[in-house]
Design an enzyme around this catalytic site. Structure first.
Site, PDB file in Angstrom:
ATOM      1  N   ARG A  26      -8.859  -6.650  13.248  1.00  0.00           N
ATOM      2  CA  ARG A  26      -8.257  -5.771  14.241  1.00  0.00           C
ATOM      3  C   ARG A  26      -9.134  -4.536  14.414  1.00  0.00           C
ATOM      4  NH1 ARG A  26      -4.194  -7.412  16.314  1.00  0.00           N
ATOM      5  NH2 ARG A  26      -3.555  -5.439  17.231  1.00  0.00           N
TER       6      ARG A  26
ATOM      7  N   GLU B  37      -3.608   6.307  18.783  1.00  0.00           N
ATOM      8  CA  GLU B  37      -4.249   5.080  18.301  1.00  0.00           C
ATOM      9  C   GLU B  37      -3.572   3.842  18.868  1.00  0.00           C
ATOM     10  OE1 GLU B  37      -4.777   4.868  14.083  1.00  0.00           O
ATOM     11  OE2 GLU B  37      -5.659   6.874  13.989  1.00  0.00           O
TER      12      GLU B  37
ATOM     13  N   ARG C  99       0.192   5.652  16.270  1.00  0.00           N
ATOM     14  CA  ARG C  99       0.327   6.993  15.704  1.00  0.00           C
ATOM     15  C   ARG C  99      -0.514   7.992  16.491  1.00  0.00           C
ATOM     16  NH1 ARG C  99      -2.764   5.733   9.861  1.00  0.00           N
ATOM     17  NH2 ARG C  99      -4.770   5.300  10.802  1.00  0.00           N
TER      18      ARG C  99
ATOM     19  N   TYR D 171      -9.228  -5.281   2.644  1.00  0.00           N
ATOM     20  CA  TYR D 171      -8.660  -4.019   3.149  1.00  0.00           C
ATOM     21  C   TYR D 171      -8.940  -2.927   2.116  1.00  0.00           C
ATOM     22  CZ  TYR D 171      -4.846  -1.502   5.652  1.00  0.00           C
ATOM     23  OH  TYR D 171      -4.082  -0.637   6.391  1.00  0.00           O
TER      24      TYR D 171
ATOM     25  N   ARG E 219      10.016   5.728  -2.650  1.00  0.00           N
ATOM     26  CA  ARG E 219      10.421   6.611  -3.748  1.00  0.00           C
ATOM     27  C   ARG E 219      11.885   6.988  -3.671  1.00  0.00           C
ATOM     28  NH1 ARG E 219       6.056  10.020  -2.033  1.00  0.00           N
ATOM     29  NH2 ARG E 219       4.103   9.206  -2.872  1.00  0.00           N
TER      30      ARG E 219
ATOM     31  N   ASP F 275      -9.892   0.687   0.635  1.00  0.00           N
ATOM     32  CA  ASP F 275      -9.950   2.114   0.913  1.00  0.00           C
ATOM     33  C   ASP F 275     -11.308   2.637   0.458  1.00  0.00           C
ATOM     34  OD1 ASP F 275      -7.546   2.700   2.159  1.00  0.00           O
ATOM     35  OD2 ASP F 275      -6.451   2.735   0.259  1.00  0.00           O
TER      36      ASP F 275
ATOM     37  N   ARG G  49       0.823  -1.206   0.000  1.00  0.00           N
ATOM     38  CA  ARG G  49       0.000   0.000   0.000  1.00  0.00           C
ATOM     39  C   ARG G  49       0.861   1.262   0.000  1.00  0.00           C
ATOM     40  NH1 ARG G  49      -5.041   0.142   2.151  1.00  0.00           N
ATOM     41  NH2 ARG G  49      -4.601   1.944   3.459  1.00  0.00           N
TER      42      ARG G  49
HETATM   43  P1  FAD Z   1     -18.141   0.612   6.685  1.00  0.00           P
HETATM   44  O1  FAD Z   1     -17.815   2.042   6.570  1.00  0.00           O
HETATM   45  O2  FAD Z   1     -17.471  -0.173   7.762  1.00  0.00           O
HETATM   46  O3  FAD Z   1     -19.731   0.487   6.857  1.00  0.00           O
HETATM   47  C1  FAD Z   1     -20.364  -0.702   7.247  1.00  0.00           C
HETATM   48  C2  FAD Z   1     -21.561  -0.319   8.102  1.00  0.00           C
HETATM   49  O4  FAD Z   1     -22.344  -1.493   8.349  1.00  0.00           O
HETATM   50  C3  FAD Z   1     -21.171   0.228   9.479  1.00  0.00           C
HETATM   51  O5  FAD Z   1     -21.680   1.534   9.651  1.00  0.00           O
HETATM   52  C4  FAD Z   1     -21.790  -0.762  10.452  1.00  0.00           C
HETATM   53  O6  FAD Z   1     -22.302  -0.158  11.628  1.00  0.00           O
HETATM   54  C5  FAD Z   1     -22.904  -1.367   9.620  1.00  0.00           C
HETATM   55  N1  FAD Z   1     -23.304  -2.688  10.108  1.00  0.00           N
HETATM   56  C6  FAD Z   1     -22.502  -3.740  10.354  1.00  0.00           C
HETATM   57  N2  FAD Z   1     -23.219  -4.765  10.839  1.00  0.00           N
HETATM   58  C7  FAD Z   1     -24.504  -4.347  10.890  1.00  0.00           C
HETATM   59  C8  FAD Z   1     -25.723  -4.956  11.310  1.00  0.00           C
HETATM   60  N3  FAD Z   1     -25.758  -6.202  11.787  1.00  0.00           N
HETATM   61  N4  FAD Z   1     -26.869  -4.250  11.240  1.00  0.00           N
HETATM   62  C9  FAD Z   1     -26.854  -2.974  10.776  1.00  0.00           C
HETATM   63  N5  FAD Z   1     -25.729  -2.351  10.368  1.00  0.00           N
HETATM   64  C10 FAD Z   1     -24.569  -3.026  10.426  1.00  0.00           C
HETATM   65  N6  FAD Z   1      -9.917   4.673   3.512  1.00  0.00           N
HETATM   66  C11 FAD Z   1      -9.351   5.620   2.737  1.00  0.00           C
HETATM   67  O7  FAD Z   1      -9.636   5.703   1.542  1.00  0.00           O
HETATM   68  N7  FAD Z   1      -8.455   6.520   3.266  1.00  0.00           N
HETATM   69  C12 FAD Z   1      -8.103   6.494   4.575  1.00  0.00           C
HETATM   70  O8  FAD Z   1      -7.310   7.317   5.030  1.00  0.00           O
HETATM   71  C13 FAD Z   1      -8.692   5.504   5.417  1.00  0.00           C
HETATM   72  N8  FAD Z   1      -8.357   5.441   6.715  1.00  0.00           N
HETATM   73  C14 FAD Z   1      -8.939   4.507   7.504  1.00  0.00           C
HETATM   74  C15 FAD Z   1      -8.615   4.492   8.861  1.00  0.00           C
HETATM   75  C16 FAD Z   1      -9.209   3.570   9.693  1.00  0.00           C
HETATM   76  C17 FAD Z   1      -8.839   3.556  11.150  1.00  0.00           C
HETATM   77  C18 FAD Z   1     -10.147   2.632   9.168  1.00  0.00           C
HETATM   78  C19 FAD Z   1     -10.791   1.616  10.056  1.00  0.00           C
HETATM   79  C20 FAD Z   1     -10.460   2.639   7.831  1.00  0.00           C
HETATM   80  C21 FAD Z   1      -9.868   3.572   6.981  1.00  0.00           C
HETATM   81  N9  FAD Z   1     -10.204   3.643   5.633  1.00  0.00           N
HETATM   82  C22 FAD Z   1      -9.612   4.592   4.830  1.00  0.00           C
HETATM   83  C23 FAD Z   1     -11.113   2.667   5.014  1.00  0.00           C
HETATM   84  C24 FAD Z   1     -12.572   3.138   4.967  1.00  0.00           C
HETATM   85  O9  FAD Z   1     -13.052   3.306   6.281  1.00  0.00           O
HETATM   86  C25 FAD Z   1     -13.378   2.060   4.243  1.00  0.00           C
HETATM   87  O10 FAD Z   1     -12.905   1.912   2.937  1.00  0.00           O
HETATM   88  C26 FAD Z   1     -14.869   2.370   4.156  1.00  0.00           C
HETATM   89  O11 FAD Z   1     -15.384   2.739   5.394  1.00  0.00           O
HETATM   90  C27 FAD Z   1     -15.571   1.142   3.641  1.00  0.00           C
HETATM   91  O12 FAD Z   1     -16.940   1.366   3.545  1.00  0.00           O
HETATM   92  P2  FAD Z   1     -17.944   0.171   3.781  1.00  0.00           P
HETATM   93  O13 FAD Z   1     -19.277   0.691   3.414  1.00  0.00           O
HETATM   94  O14 FAD Z   1     -17.452  -1.054   3.127  1.00  0.00           O
HETATM   95  O15 FAD Z   1     -17.861  -0.184   5.350  1.00  0.00           O
HETATM   96  N1  UDP Z   2       3.471   0.724   8.033  1.00  0.00           N
HETATM   97  C1  UDP Z   2       4.649   0.678   8.752  1.00  0.00           C
HETATM   98  N2  UDP Z   2       5.161   1.823   9.253  1.00  0.00           N
HETATM   99  C2  UDP Z   2       4.572   3.015   9.085  1.00  0.00           C
HETATM  100  C3  UDP Z   2       3.370   3.077   8.356  1.00  0.00           C
HETATM  101  C4  UDP Z   2       2.836   1.899   7.845  1.00  0.00           C
HETATM  102  O1  UDP Z   2       5.207  -0.395   8.938  1.00  0.00           O
HETATM  103  O2  UDP Z   2       5.087   4.023   9.597  1.00  0.00           O
HETATM  104  C5  UDP Z   2       2.929  -0.552   7.524  1.00  0.00           C
HETATM  105  C6  UDP Z   2       2.002  -1.213   8.551  1.00  0.00           C
HETATM  106  O3  UDP Z   2       2.128  -2.619   8.456  1.00  0.00           O
HETATM  107  C7  UDP Z   2       0.652  -0.739   8.087  1.00  0.00           C
HETATM  108  C8  UDP Z   2       0.811  -0.763   6.573  1.00  0.00           C
HETATM  109  O4  UDP Z   2       2.157  -0.324   6.367  1.00  0.00           O
HETATM  110  O5  UDP Z   2      -0.372  -1.584   8.537  1.00  0.00           O
HETATM  111  C9  UDP Z   2      -0.149   0.118   5.802  1.00  0.00           C
HETATM  112  O6  UDP Z   2      -0.024   1.451   6.260  1.00  0.00           O
HETATM  113  P1  UDP Z   2      -1.166   2.525   6.033  1.00  0.00           P
HETATM  114  O7  UDP Z   2      -0.672   3.846   6.496  1.00  0.00           O
HETATM  115  O8  UDP Z   2      -1.660   2.397   4.652  1.00  0.00           O
HETATM  116  O9  UDP Z   2      -2.266   1.984   7.063  1.00  0.00           O
HETATM  117  P2  UDP Z   2      -3.724   2.523   7.435  1.00  0.00           P
HETATM  118  O10 UDP Z   2      -3.785   3.979   7.141  1.00  0.00           O
HETATM  119  O11 UDP Z   2      -4.689   1.695   6.648  1.00  0.00           O
HETATM  120  O12 UDP Z   2      -3.798   2.236   8.895  1.00  0.00           O
END
Ligand code: FAD
Ligand code: UDP
Length: 390
Positions: free
Chosen positions: A255, A309, A286, A357, A181, A359, A177
């Protein structure tokens, strides 16, 4: 409500909201969206922090980036984007380095002025320890990309904290991911289109779901209403796939993250949005300082909100955030897919429903594709089922 709906969408995250919007606006069908949480937006949900006025990303920092023009154009129908380009840093043994690993990181870490060719030559030499074998897991992939010294400094400890799983058990894609560079370009993403939604993420979902044919009910758990479903009602389910089948084929590894929020008595705590901590001795992965995601806004508060976090395994009662996806998980997931294929009215989607996983742009892209290849054909009589192997 259930009897009036043409389809039930479980989950108001990007996958569910995109499909709801498409089905209502393009097909004129009635959509019932439910979410177990009391808000829309899934994990991308944002809201204003009352103490500081900054926009908080409730489930962890979200940065929008994509090279998929279709997704970019689609989303711009619901929001403008700011010019924000994400940069990140890592603290290792009390020194700060730019991420992702780039020429500045390499020069600083080895204490040398290196040209791109010299740096590449040095890393290639270090990666030679792997021989000709293609990298088979996260550790090997990381060493092939950056060599062992940088792996041990910036990746090993961080990954141990983030996944608490042997990096030789983790899939190589997790580390792929991150770009590496041999230039001084230090943006976190390579994508063509980047930015933060001008009014926050939640405002996007409000617009997507604001259609007379979409009814959204919050605080409703699918499993509470499942016995009431009309027999042939198609269901899009975006919750965890193992939960759907009551864990009958075993639990998948997920996780979750605990975010420890703190208001700091200074307008600027760390000078940037995200600071990673590479050392295993620091318990959090972080620190996010939310106000830096919106430098275009006038923040009046002289305080700032930060979040530390902490990552841990998700139990059944936790919010699953990241699929771990070890080989064992993959075998369990395949068994669930077989079960899903036998359910005619069930369409599994999104990060939790397909154990990927994804985005945000990938969740939206997958939903747009599912609309075209499954839902539209279904509602126009060309398919007799909404199920599809993800
Ligand atoms: P979700 O957003 O998880 O939506 C699923 C929904 O289903 C939830 O609201 C949940 O409550 C609901 N649900 C589950 N079970 C039930 C049930 N039984 N009944 C009713 N409702 C239910 N993506 C990026 O592009 N850039 C980022 O920087 C980025 N950072 C992230 C950081 C974190 C910490 C996390 C966890 C994710 C990150 N993501 C990021 C990923 C992004 O959150 C997901 O791609 C996106 O939320 C996926 O959408 P989704 O609809 O699949 O799932
Ligand atoms: N990672 C790492 N060191 C860093 C940042 C990321 O080893 O400083 C690794 C780690 O395994 C992480 C993965 O790269 O789970 C993807 O990082 P990203 O920032 O894309 O994670 P997210 O934003 O989804 O938590």
């Amino acid at each position: 409500l259930l009897s009036e709906a043409d389809i039930l969408i479980v989950g108001a995250g990007f996958y569910g909201a995109t499909l709801a919007e498409r089905i209502a606006t393009q097909l004129g069908r009635r959509v019932l969206v439910i979410d177990r949480r009391r808000h829309i937006g899934g994990n991308a949900y944002t809201e204003e922090d009352p103490a500081t006025g900054v926009e908080i990303h409730r489930y962890g920092p979200h940065l929008f980036h994509t090279s998929n023009e279709e997704v970019w154009n689609y989303l711009r129908g619901f929001t403008g984007f700011t010019a924000y380009r994400h940069r990140a840093f890592s603290t290792y043994r009390d020194k700060v380095y730019p991420l992702p690993i780039n020429l500045a990181t390499i020069c600083q870490f080895f204490g040398k002025r290196l040209s791109p060719d010299e740096a590449r030559g040095m890393i290639t030499g270090q990666a030679a320890e792997l021989g000709d074998r293609p990298p088979a897991n996260l550790e090997e992939k990381a060493i092939s990309l950056v060599g062992r010294p940088l792996y041990e400094a910036f990746i090993k400890g961080y990954t141990a904290k983030q996944w608490q799983t042997d990096p030789r058990e983790l899939p190589a894609q997790i580390i792929a991911r991150l770009p590496v560079r041999y230039t001084f370009e230090d943006g976190y993403f390579n994508d063509r289109f980047q930015g933060q939604p001008v009014d926050g993420y939640t405002a996007i979902f409000e617009k997507m779901l604001a259609h007379e044919l979409i009814e959204t009910r919050l605080g409703v758990d699918f499993f509470d209403i499942k016995p009431l479903l009309p027999k042939d009602l198609p269901v899009v389910y975006t919750g965890p796939i193992d939960r759907y089948f009551d864990y009958s084929e075993g639990e998948l590894g997920w996780r979750t993250i605990d975010i420890d929020l703190e208001v700091m008595d200074t307008p600027d705590h760390q000078g940037t949005a995200i600071m990673n901590y590479a050392d295993e001795t620091v318990p959090y992965t972080r620190v996010v300082e939310f106000r830096h995601f919106n430098p275009e806004r006038q923040h009046k508060s002289d305080k700032t909100l930060i979040g530390r976090e902490y990552s841990r395994f998700a139990g059944r009662a936790d919010e699953p955030y990241y699929p771990i996806d070890t080989r064992r998980d993959q075998a369990v997931y395949r068994r669930y897919l077989e079960r899903a294929a036998a359910e005619k009215n069930l369409h599994l989607g999104g990060r939790l429903g397909t154990y990927r996983y994804l985005d945000m742009h990938q969740a939206i892209g997958a939903a747009l594709k599912a609309f075209e290849t499954v839902l539209e054909p279904y509602f126009t009589g060309k398919l007799d089922s909404v199920s599809r192997s993800p």
